[in-house]
Write a protein that holds these residues in place. Sequence first.
Motif, PDB file in Angstrom:
ATOM      1  N   LEU A   1      46.723  43.159  41.287  1.00 27.67           N
ATOM      2  CA  LEU A   1      46.289  43.196  42.855  1.00 27.67           C
ATOM      3  C   LEU A   1      44.836  42.156  42.807  1.00 27.67           C
ATOM      4  O   LEU A   1      44.933  41.347  43.510  1.00 27.67           O
ATOM      5  CB  LEU A   1      46.087  44.295  43.593  1.00 27.67           C
ATOM      6  N   VAL A   2      43.822  42.651  41.866  1.00 28.13           N
ATOM      7  CA  VAL A   2      42.798  42.148  41.953  1.00 28.13           C
ATOM      8  C   VAL A   2      42.877  40.387  41.984  1.00 28.13           C
ATOM      9  O   VAL A   2      42.147  39.542  42.590  1.00 28.13           O
ATOM     10  CB  VAL A   2      41.561  42.689  40.916  1.00 28.13           C
ATOM     11  N   GLU A   3      43.603  40.220  40.714  1.00 26.93           N
ATOM     12  CA  GLU A   3      43.951  38.695  40.444  1.00 26.93           C
ATOM     13  C   GLU A   3      44.477  37.863  41.466  1.00 26.93           C
ATOM     14  O   GLU A   3      44.122  36.781  41.773  1.00 26.93           O
ATOM     15  CB  GLU A   3      44.798  38.609  39.207  1.00 26.93           C
ATOM     16  N   LEU A   4      45.474  38.396  42.048  1.00 33.28           N
ATOM     17  CA  LEU A   4      46.179  38.062  43.296  1.00 33.28           C
ATOM     18  C   LEU A   4      45.264  37.867  44.518  1.00 33.28           C
ATOM     19  O   LEU A   4      45.089  36.789  45.065  1.00 33.28           O
ATOM     20  CB  LEU A   4      47.337  38.772  43.741  1.00 33.28           C
TER      21      LEU A   4
ATOM     22  N   TRP B   1      37.907  47.593  49.497  1.00 28.99           N
ATOM     23  CA  TRP B   1      37.377  46.243  49.529  1.00 28.99           C
ATOM     24  C   TRP B   1      36.882  46.322  51.185  1.00 28.99           C
ATOM     25  O   TRP B   1      37.197  47.089  52.054  1.00 28.99           O
ATOM     26  CB  TRP B   1      38.256  45.305  49.563  1.00 28.99           C
ATOM     27  N   LEU B   2      36.059  45.373  51.770  1.00 26.35           N
ATOM     28  CA  LEU B   2      35.523  45.363  52.939  1.00 26.35           C
ATOM     29  C   LEU B   2      35.787  43.912  53.312  1.00 26.35           C
ATOM     30  O   LEU B   2      35.400  42.865  52.777  1.00 26.35           O
ATOM     31  CB  LEU B   2      34.120  45.516  52.976  1.00 26.35           C
ATOM     32  N   ARG B   3      36.050  43.712  54.828  1.00 29.04           N
ATOM     33  CA  ARG B   3      36.141  42.402  55.650  1.00 29.04           C
ATOM     34  C   ARG B   3      35.231  42.687  56.784  1.00 29.04           C
ATOM     35  O   ARG B   3      35.392  43.827  57.594  1.00 29.04           O
ATOM     36  CB  ARG B   3      37.411  41.874  55.705  1.00 29.04           C
TER      37      ARG B   3
ATOM     38  N   PHE C   1      36.434  45.471  45.094  1.00 30.57           N
ATOM     39  CA  PHE C   1      35.930  46.581  44.000  1.00 30.57           C
ATOM     40  C   PHE C   1      37.092  47.207  43.386  1.00 30.57           C
ATOM     41  O   PHE C   1      38.045  47.653  44.120  1.00 30.57           O
ATOM     42  CB  PHE C   1      34.978  47.409  44.636  1.00 30.57           C
ATOM     43  N   ARG C   2      36.837  47.496  42.132  1.00 29.21           N
ATOM     44  CA  ARG C   2      37.596  48.699  41.418  1.00 29.21           C
ATOM     45  C   ARG C   2      36.932  49.903  41.426  1.00 29.21           C
ATOM     46  O   ARG C   2      35.709  50.143  41.154  1.00 29.21           O
ATOM     47  CB  ARG C   2      37.721  48.162  39.831  1.00 29.21           C
TER      48      ARG C   2
ATOM     49  N   THR D   1      34.402  43.055  41.669  1.00 22.32           N
ATOM     50  CA  THR D   1      35.389  41.921  41.157  1.00 22.32           C
ATOM     51  C   THR D   1      34.343  40.606  40.816  1.00 22.32           C
ATOM     52  O   THR D   1      33.431  40.407  41.563  1.00 22.32           O
ATOM     53  CB  THR D   1      36.733  41.645  41.795  1.00 22.32           C
ATOM     54  N   GLY D   2      34.951  39.660  40.336  1.00 25.07           N
ATOM     55  CA  GLY D   2      34.351  38.480  39.950  1.00 25.07           C
ATOM     56  C   GLY D   2      33.856  37.777  41.212  1.00 25.07           C
ATOM     57  O   GLY D   2      33.184  36.774  41.364  1.00 25.07           O
TER      58      GLY D   2
END
Length: 260
Positions: free
Chosen positions: A42-45, A76-78, A65-66, A254-255
């Motif tokens: 999921l992180v990569e996608l 995650w935040l948006r 984040f993990r 994440t990156g």
Amino acid sequence: MPSQDAAVPAPAPAVPPQHGAGGPAVIELRQYTLRPGRRDELVELFDQEFVETQEEAGMLVLGQFRDLDDPDRFVWLRGFADMTARHHALTAFYGGPVWAEHGPRANATMVDSDDVLLLRPLPGPSGLALPPGERPPVGAAAPERLVAATVWSFRPGRPDGVALLRNGLLPVIRETGPAPLAVLGTEPALNTFARLPVRTGENVAVVITSYPDESARLRHLAAVRAHPRAQDEILPRVAREQTAPPRTLRLAPTGRSLLT
């Protein structure tokens, strides 16, 4: 997709909230429980397909984040300019071609995606602070940082707990360690995008702080607890207003996360 959402004005052109001062006024803190072993997928996608495309629809992806304490949790935040902009941005994105193409694969990694707090920056100098500069590109290495998001829960309808935290505890936090990246409280507006549920009946404050590592976080926590004003006055008063002990999410960016 539901057939109806709450009525809102006609859509305006999609403009993402500002990255920096005067940023988003409405923020979602989203915690996803994933199927075992599928978080990296999921992180990569997400970092490849769901960052710029959400921002083109009119929102700002703040952080991904993990969860360091749960290998099957993605946080995650948006952010959005306001609740009307949130409705239009979510309608555009989840009704658009990117989600139609990649959404089924994302959903296949998830057990639950409904643990969502709808928040807004609290007044004051630490409402929301984003680092300057460009977002790292796809494939960037994850930064060696720890982000701690502490959720304080108070009785609904009572402002005393949040006020004590903002006016009493936050000065101690800033005095004893790094200033928070964000200090957020419950956004009381009704959810106008029923397709994505949010937690209701909440009265929370969320303090998000960045550290170089876990030992730095623990030192800061100990310094706050040992501070005479916090120890003798502020923390006991905050505890009387709480409905549960504060919960800290220990998060690895994440990156491509803006918040690090």
